[in-house]
Design a protein around this motif. Structure first.
Motif, short mmCIF file in Angstrom:
data_model
loop_
_atom_site.label_atom_id
_atom_site.label_comp_id
_atom_site.label_asym_id
_atom_site.label_seq_id
_atom_site.Cartn_x
_atom_site.Cartn_y
_atom_site.Cartn_z
N PRO A 263 -5.46 -0.15 5.33
CA PRO A 263 -4.34 -0.52 4.46
C PRO A 263 -3.04 -0.76 5.24
O PRO A 263 -2.28 -1.66 4.88
CB PRO A 263 -4.20 0.70 3.53
CG PRO A 263 -5.54 1.33 3.51
CD PRO A 263 -6.11 1.10 4.88
N ARG B 293 -11.50 4.67 -1.19
CA ARG B 293 -10.52 5.66 -1.66
C ARG B 293 -11.22 6.74 -2.46
O ARG B 293 -12.18 6.46 -3.18
CB ARG B 293 -9.51 4.99 -2.63
CG ARG B 293 -8.56 4.04 -2.01
CD ARG B 293 -8.01 3.11 -3.10
NE ARG B 293 -9.04 2.20 -3.57
CZ ARG B 293 -9.06 1.63 -4.76
NH1 ARG B 293 -8.13 1.90 -5.64
NH2 ARG B 293 -10.03 0.80 -5.09
N ASP C 54 -11.30 9.03 -5.68
CA ASP C 54 -10.72 8.99 -7.01
C ASP C 54 -9.63 10.05 -7.12
O ASP C 54 -9.77 11.15 -6.57
CB ASP C 54 -11.80 9.25 -8.07
CG ASP C 54 -11.28 8.97 -9.48
OD1 ASP C 54 -11.40 7.83 -9.93
OD2 ASP C 54 -10.73 9.91 -10.09
N PHE D 289 0.83 -1.21 0.00
CA PHE D 289 0.00 0.00 0.00
C PHE D 289 0.86 1.26 0.00
O PHE D 289 1.94 1.29 0.59
CB PHE D 289 -0.94 0.00 1.21
CG PHE D 289 -2.14 -0.87 1.01
CD1 PHE D 289 -3.25 -0.38 0.35
CD2 PHE D 289 -2.15 -2.20 1.43
CE1 PHE D 289 -4.37 -1.18 0.13
CE2 PHE D 289 -3.26 -3.01 1.22
CZ PHE D 289 -4.37 -2.50 0.56
N SER E 270 -7.98 5.86 -12.97
CA SER E 270 -8.04 5.26 -11.65
C SER E 270 -8.06 3.74 -11.79
O SER E 270 -8.50 3.21 -12.81
CB SER E 270 -9.25 5.75 -10.86
OG SER E 270 -8.99 5.56 -9.49
N ALA E 271 -7.54 3.06 -10.78
CA ALA E 271 -7.39 1.60 -10.88
C ALA E 271 -7.68 0.92 -9.55
O ALA E 271 -7.39 1.46 -8.48
CB ALA E 271 -5.96 1.28 -11.32
N THR E 272 -8.27 -0.26 -9.65
CA THR E 272 -8.41 -1.17 -8.51
C THR E 272 -7.79 -2.49 -8.95
O THR E 272 -8.29 -3.11 -9.91
CB THR E 272 -9.89 -1.36 -8.13
OG1 THR E 272 -10.44 -0.08 -7.78
CG2 THR E 272 -10.03 -2.32 -6.95
N GLU F 55 -1.65 -0.10 -8.26
CA GLU F 55 -2.65 0.85 -8.75
C GLU F 55 -1.99 2.16 -9.19
O GLU F 55 -2.31 2.69 -10.27
CB GLU F 55 -3.72 1.07 -7.67
CG GLU F 55 -4.60 -0.17 -7.51
CD GLU F 55 -5.32 -0.33 -6.18
OE1 GLU F 55 -6.07 -1.31 -6.02
OE2 GLU F 55 -5.13 0.52 -5.28
N TRP F 56 -1.05 2.65 -8.40
CA TRP F 56 -0.31 3.86 -8.81
C TRP F 56 0.46 3.63 -10.11
O TRP F 56 0.57 4.53 -10.94
CB TRP F 56 0.63 4.32 -7.70
CG TRP F 56 -0.07 5.08 -6.62
CD1 TRP F 56 -0.19 4.73 -5.31
CD2 TRP F 56 -0.77 6.33 -6.76
NE1 TRP F 56 -0.91 5.67 -4.61
CE2 TRP F 56 -1.28 6.67 -5.47
CE3 TRP F 56 -1.02 7.19 -7.83
CZ2 TRP F 56 -2.02 7.83 -5.25
CZ3 TRP F 56 -1.76 8.35 -7.60
CH2 TRP F 56 -2.25 8.66 -6.32
N ILE G 10 -1.89 4.06 -12.93
CA ILE G 10 -2.28 5.46 -13.07
C ILE G 10 -1.15 6.28 -13.70
O ILE G 10 -1.33 6.96 -14.72
CB ILE G 10 -2.66 6.04 -11.68
CG1 ILE G 10 -3.92 5.34 -11.15
CG2 ILE G 10 -2.84 7.56 -11.75
CD1 ILE G 10 -4.20 5.58 -9.67
N GLU H 276 -2.72 7.54 -0.19
CA GLU H 276 -4.16 7.69 -0.41
C GLU H 276 -4.92 6.38 -0.49
O GLU H 276 -5.97 6.30 -1.13
CB GLU H 276 -4.43 8.54 -1.67
CG GLU H 276 -3.85 9.95 -1.54
CD GLU H 276 -4.07 10.81 -2.78
OE1 GLU H 276 -5.21 10.89 -3.25
OE2 GLU H 276 -3.08 11.40 -3.28
N GLY H 277 -4.35 5.34 0.13
CA GLY H 277 -5.04 4.07 0.17
C GLY H 277 -4.92 3.24 -1.10
O GLY H 277 -5.50 2.16 -1.20
N TYR H 278 -4.17 3.74 -2.07
CA TYR H 278 -3.93 2.99 -3.31
C TYR H 278 -2.68 2.11 -3.13
O TYR H 278 -1.74 2.51 -2.45
CB TYR H 278 -3.70 3.94 -4.49
CG TYR H 278 -4.96 4.62 -4.98
CD1 TYR H 278 -5.57 4.22 -6.17
CD2 TYR H 278 -5.55 5.65 -4.26
CE1 TYR H 278 -6.73 4.84 -6.62
CE2 TYR H 278 -6.72 6.26 -4.70
CZ TYR H 278 -7.30 5.86 -5.88
OH TYR H 278 -8.44 6.45 -6.32
N THR H 279 -2.68 0.95 -3.77
CA THR H 279 -1.47 0.12 -3.77
C THR H 279 -0.50 0.64 -4.84
O THR H 279 -0.90 1.38 -5.74
CB THR H 279 -1.79 -1.35 -4.09
OG1 THR H 279 -2.38 -1.40 -5.41
CG2 THR H 279 -2.75 -1.96 -3.07
N ARG I 125 -11.19 -0.85 1.24
CA ARG I 125 -10.49 -0.20 0.13
C ARG I 125 -11.21 1.09 -0.29
O ARG I 125 -11.30 1.39 -1.49
CB ARG I 125 -10.36 -1.14 -1.10
CG ARG I 125 -9.64 -2.47 -0.89
CD ARG I 125 -8.11 -2.43 -0.88
NE ARG I 125 -7.47 -1.25 -1.38
CZ ARG I 125 -6.90 -1.11 -2.56
NH1 ARG I 125 -6.89 -2.11 -3.40
NH2 ARG I 125 -6.31 0.00 -2.90
#
Lengths: 350, 350
Positions: B286, B309, B311, A213, A241-243, A222-223, A226, A216-219, B307
């Motif tokens: 996270p 988040r 956007d 992780f 944006s991605a999950t 995911e970054w 992006i 902003e809570g994104y892994t 999860r």
């Protein structure tokens, strides 16, 4: 290029390295010599290239003497340390790790999308993240035709991206589950992410964590999707944006991709684009239940696109299902394809 | 309600029917008698309710004499034929099939969301689609607080929604795959959809088809999520789109849900809403790798949300990961919970 290039594969025993050797067996690139490099632990092991037995050598800075092209896939730390050593000795590096990807001096390349970026290389070219590559292949023809305003992707990723040991872990867990082992007793030591603190079973499960992780809570995965999308498409204004989710699949990443184009477009036009664009196979016939499937993508170099639909409520909104072999187009094949493209563009020796 | 209700379970031997019996064992509803009904083929089989052995009876119109509440889960055709027979005899029907869901005369109910709709029932109440229910539970508190402008969902659905035989098929395919059976030889006779022409292996695969294909390239499952959301939330202006995918999981549906709210909201506020809303368990940390997982949801009645988040690029845009046991909150528990709510609201006999 008298008689061909001397090519080094760094990380030759890994899940991706093994596939790199396979892709080098199939490449149109003229090859004089292949040198297989790995950690001390793997040195001395043998591998086959076009029927010839090669001994894997220990990676040291001197390994790159007289090497023209070095394909790296042995982890970010190895790339950080050894890619500059290879460049110093005159090799061009194609790096499959995330280490150099966001470096503004390093081109991040999907040949179907932005091979022109190769012209600016200073010795290192980065291979994008597996899940980014296949999405770029599918979206670039659409972007060229109608512009791209936003992307929302949810991934269904295979374990092979986490290495050969992760595949074994999934298979062992799956067998244990089928044998009646209670969920609490399923052994998990690698997934969802080898470098993280906790591990969970993936067998008959879905884990919404790939890599560790970050902000902003994104892994990080995911970054990567992006940031790499914006870099490859050279447009920071695209909203992405991605999950990212790991599912119990050995190889073949699937992606549910939602896009909004800048200009009007029809589903028929997108299908036409997919049929003619390089590296894409259109598999889209609901009446015959034809759509891309992870299992069918294994061993293939193309990106498969189907389930193309207009969003019910939003103008210029479309949904696509994008599948590719994450070890090939997502890694080994894209790296070798970059090498082929460098050769075509006469950019191996600069 | 002197001494309790007489309750019939139609489809008592199926994957959902079995769970309905379990949920009736746990309900606070006063029960006088449970009658188990199934096709002629299953009649005579036995099942246990609170330690008592019950013989499964063949479903006929007269089965509903003196029944107060009938829970249906035996396919749309059975509901179409027999639900009116049950109503004619004074029973209230809670129907788990899709047959009556979009009928304007039939309330479509998730008790946490729209129990007031029960007041208008005319004998039949529809239980929404499994993948819709858990999404409604998660989104309603957000909608109440900040309005809901749009929803884009990609699902990761378990096979148990396709019945007990689909679970067996997945397990057999998985074992064959682990034993080295080539992909082309994996046996598939049910999935992705029993009623469709072609069948594909789901083991180590992802199949972007649930139910058959319908208009505009969307599957019925996708249309269910779109239309049922609008009906349950009583707002046709909410933009909803769905991509429904079956993955190799036995039970527990996961969903990657993207929403845009009408008014500003923070991630912290959404977490607060999830912590206090009925039927929801917040699993969202996270830093400790805490997020909802299908395997952990099995046997639980709640919907798990994590999860959460914002956007990266879009104001009022948020991502959530929503997981629930599709056989319980997605089917059997929601049906029994509707019965409990009818009782609380004094709506069983009207």
């Amino acid at each position: 290029m008298e008689s061909g290039y001397r090519i080094a594969v760094v990380g030759a025993t890994g899940a991706v390295g093994t596939k790199m050797i396979e892709m080098l067996e199939q490449t149109v690139l003229p090859i004089k010599e292949v040198k297989l490099l790995a950690s001390k632990r793997s040195a001395g092991k043998k591998a086959t290239f076009k029927g010839e037995e090669l001994v894997i050598e220990e990676l040291v800075p001197e390994s790159f003497e007289n090497i023209d092209i070095a394909l790296f896939s042995a982890g970010g730390g190895i790339s950080k340390q050894f890619a500059p050593e290879a460049v110093k000795r005159g090799a061009v590096v194609v790096d499959n790790t995330s280490h150099f990807r966001m470096d503004p001096e390093v081109p991040l390349v999907v040949p179907e999308v932005n091979k022109e970026a190769l012209k600016k290389h200073k010795g290192i070219i980065a291979n994008p993240n597996c899940s980014t590559i296949q999405m770029m292949v599918a979206l670039e023809p659409i972007r060229q035709k109608a512009g791209l305003d936003r992307v929302i992707v949810s991934t269904y990723q295979a374990v092979s991206g986490a290495g050969a040991s992760a595949i074994r872990e999934l298979e062992e867990q799956t067998q244990a589950y089928l044998n009646g082992t209670p969920v609490e007793e399923l052994k998990a030591e690698i997934l969802p992410c080898g470098g993280d603190k906790k591990h969970y079973p993936l067998a008959f499960n879905a884990l919404p964590q790939i890599d560790v992780f970050a902000e902003e809570g994104y892994t990080y995965e995911e970054w990567k999707m992006i940031r790499e999308t914006k870099k490859i498409m050279e447009d920071d204004a695209i909203k992405v944006s991605a999950t990212c989710v790991r599912i119990p699949v050995a190889s073949g990443h699937s992606e549910s991709v939602y896009i909004e184009t800048k200009n009007a477009l029809t589903v028929a036009e997108i299908r036409d684009l997919m049929e003619t664009a390089p590296g894409i196979v259109l598999e889209d016939d609901p009446s015959q239940q034809i759509y891309p499937q992870a299992l069918n993508s294994i061993g293939k170099k193309e990106t498969f696109v189907g389930r193309i639909r207009k969003d019910v409520d939003v103008d210029n909104g479309f949904h696509l299902w994008v599948v590719s072999d994450n070890l090939l187009k997502g890694a080994a094949w894209n790296s070798v394809q970059i090498a082929e493209t460098l050769h075509e563009m006469d950019l191996v020796r600069v």
